[in-house]
Write an enzyme that holds these catalytic residues in place. Sequence first.
Site, PDB file in Angstrom:
ATOM      1  N   TYR A   1       1.059  -1.176   0.220  1.00  0.00           N
ATOM      2  CA  TYR A   1       0.148  -0.294   0.156  1.00  0.00           C
ATOM      3  C   TYR A   1       1.701   1.266   0.231  1.00  0.00           C
ATOM      4  CZ  TYR A   1      -4.162  -3.066   1.047  1.00  0.00           C
ATOM      5  OH  TYR A   1      -4.662  -4.060   1.139  1.00  0.00           O
ATOM      6  N   GLU A   2       0.839   2.153  -0.405  1.00  0.00           N
ATOM      7  CA  GLU A   2       1.522   3.569  -0.952  1.00  0.00           C
ATOM      8  C   GLU A   2       2.318   4.350   0.583  1.00  0.00           C
ATOM      9  OE1 GLU A   2      -0.748   5.847  -3.561  1.00  0.00           O
ATOM     10  OE2 GLU A   2      -2.261   6.705  -1.566  1.00  0.00           O
ATOM     11  N   SER A   3       1.098   4.223   1.177  1.00  0.00           N
ATOM     12  CA  SER A   3       1.527   4.118   2.458  1.00  0.00           C
ATOM     13  C   SER A   3       3.233   3.622   2.856  1.00  0.00           C
ATOM     14  CB  SER A   3       0.551   3.997   4.024  1.00  0.00           C
ATOM     15  OG  SER A   3       0.801   3.017   4.047  1.00  0.00           O
ATOM     16  N   GLY A   4       3.609   2.922   2.496  1.00  0.00           N
ATOM     17  CA  GLY A   4       4.667   2.320   2.657  1.00  0.00           C
ATOM     18  C   GLY A   4       4.783   0.969   3.173  1.00  0.00           C
TER      19      GLY A   4
END
Lengths: 282, 259
Positions: free
Chosen positions: B50-53
């Site tokens: 997920y793009e939150s890392g």
Amino acid sequence: MAKFLSLADAVRQNLHTGDTVAFEGFTHLIPHAAAHEAIRQGIADLTLLRMTPDIVYDQMIGMGLAKKVIFSYAGNPGVGLLRRMRDAIENGYPRAIETVEHSHSAMAQAYEAGASGLPLAVFRGYKGAGLPAVNPDIRTVTCPFTGEELAAVPAHRPDVTFIHAQKASAKGDVLVEGIVGVQKEAALAAKRVVVTVEEVVPDFKGLHPNLCILPHWTIDAIAVVPGGAHPSYAHGYYVRDNAAYLDWDGISADRDAFAAWMKANVLEVGPEVFASRVEGLK
Amino acid sequence: MSDFTPNEMMTIAAARALKNDDVCFVGIGAPSAACNVARLTHAPDITLIYESGTIGTRPDVLPLSIGDGELCETALTTVAVPEMFRYWLMGGRISIGFLGAAQLDRFGNINTTVIGDYKNPKVRLPGGGGAPEIASSCGEVFITLKQAPRAMVERIDFFTSFGHGEGGDHRQRLGITTKGPTLLITDLAIWRPDPETKEFTVRSLHRGVTRDRVEATCGWKVRFADALDETPEPTDLELTTLRELQARTKAAHEGGGRS
């Protein structure tokens, strides 16, 4: 050098009318308490910088504090649209705002460039996308080695960055854990840095050597505000108040309901209310 | 399993498209449900990002946002967001980007930015987030959305992310080296791009769906493959997995995140 201050003093001394300011936090550790203090002090004409201007910027925009927003995703994550921001963009209410829109990749790398003291970020991106046609800050450079054309955006250099973190040491070093987002980059890119923390501990001895830490000499002010990220969360302290994000959709849909909510929950209270808001979320 | 909704069929058909060794960049909403059903059924070792890392996350409930604590707690590792976009996405380490769309055209171009004119929008949507670079940097892109004439349109109002542009070799002409959209899964059908024109073409209809219904819910003139398949209906395991996941998710979110 980090000074421990009350939240009111930390905001008053570091955020000024007309500033470019980032209240960063990627879903996690969003500095809600600090933003509410800025709203109470009525500091206006701000250029708001953030990858994901969610409900905290919806509140600042709805209260008329923003003149410009630089962003890459303006939504209530998983819920829908930002209704106060939409009202400002679509109807100029309570005032018109200028928007400068990027992709996440560009925003993250613009902070990184700012933290690095570089004038720009260079990356492979925006190919075929519509944003370069509406945002003159998105340009290209040609690689002098390969001839490849790459996207370029100016570095972010906010006047002040606000972040929320788990812990400060007595000396003022700050520890960020969990989804660390872009906070370190946003802090190091800024001229001034204000951090709200859950708690102060004597020192950071015995911690893992690779943890994300901002040394005290990179920070201007620290205010202790337990629960200060609510309804966002602080990993290890309390969970995300997803119900509050769902509720925001209804509150923000109506101008009067929004104004009444802000009066009761922001203007007429102080930072001490945040601790009680997270009691059921531990 | 005899009884299932079109949305359930969509999510399960999307889950089936993912392989055990895929590294998948997950968009929120329908893509997130599909990716986690895949992980909980036939693809236990799939890497979800997920793009939150969060890399290699294994959430027990679906996140409401891309940065819920659940994602970090169950991840192999969590990296900073600039690193996520530089080393992992731009570095070419992600095989599948899984996106939703507010508006989609026949060439897989997506709009999630505005309805109407950009400067004077009728509806200001959230914007692209990571999508512009997900669409160009992932090995290939899967898209999932519910069919409706206002969602599947002749012309999108804004190019949030580039699919096949005007079709044909438009990606290559822009210097994009990845495949772009290779699969579209709706609540009614499975579509794949024509190898030459890159126009999405219906390859398989879900059980009980007619050609007329696909045409009535799509804003462009639909092309059907010569030999149309019927999408295999959900198995008991797939349907139970999806329903249990959604029940756990609902309980967790309505309880203010308390799980």
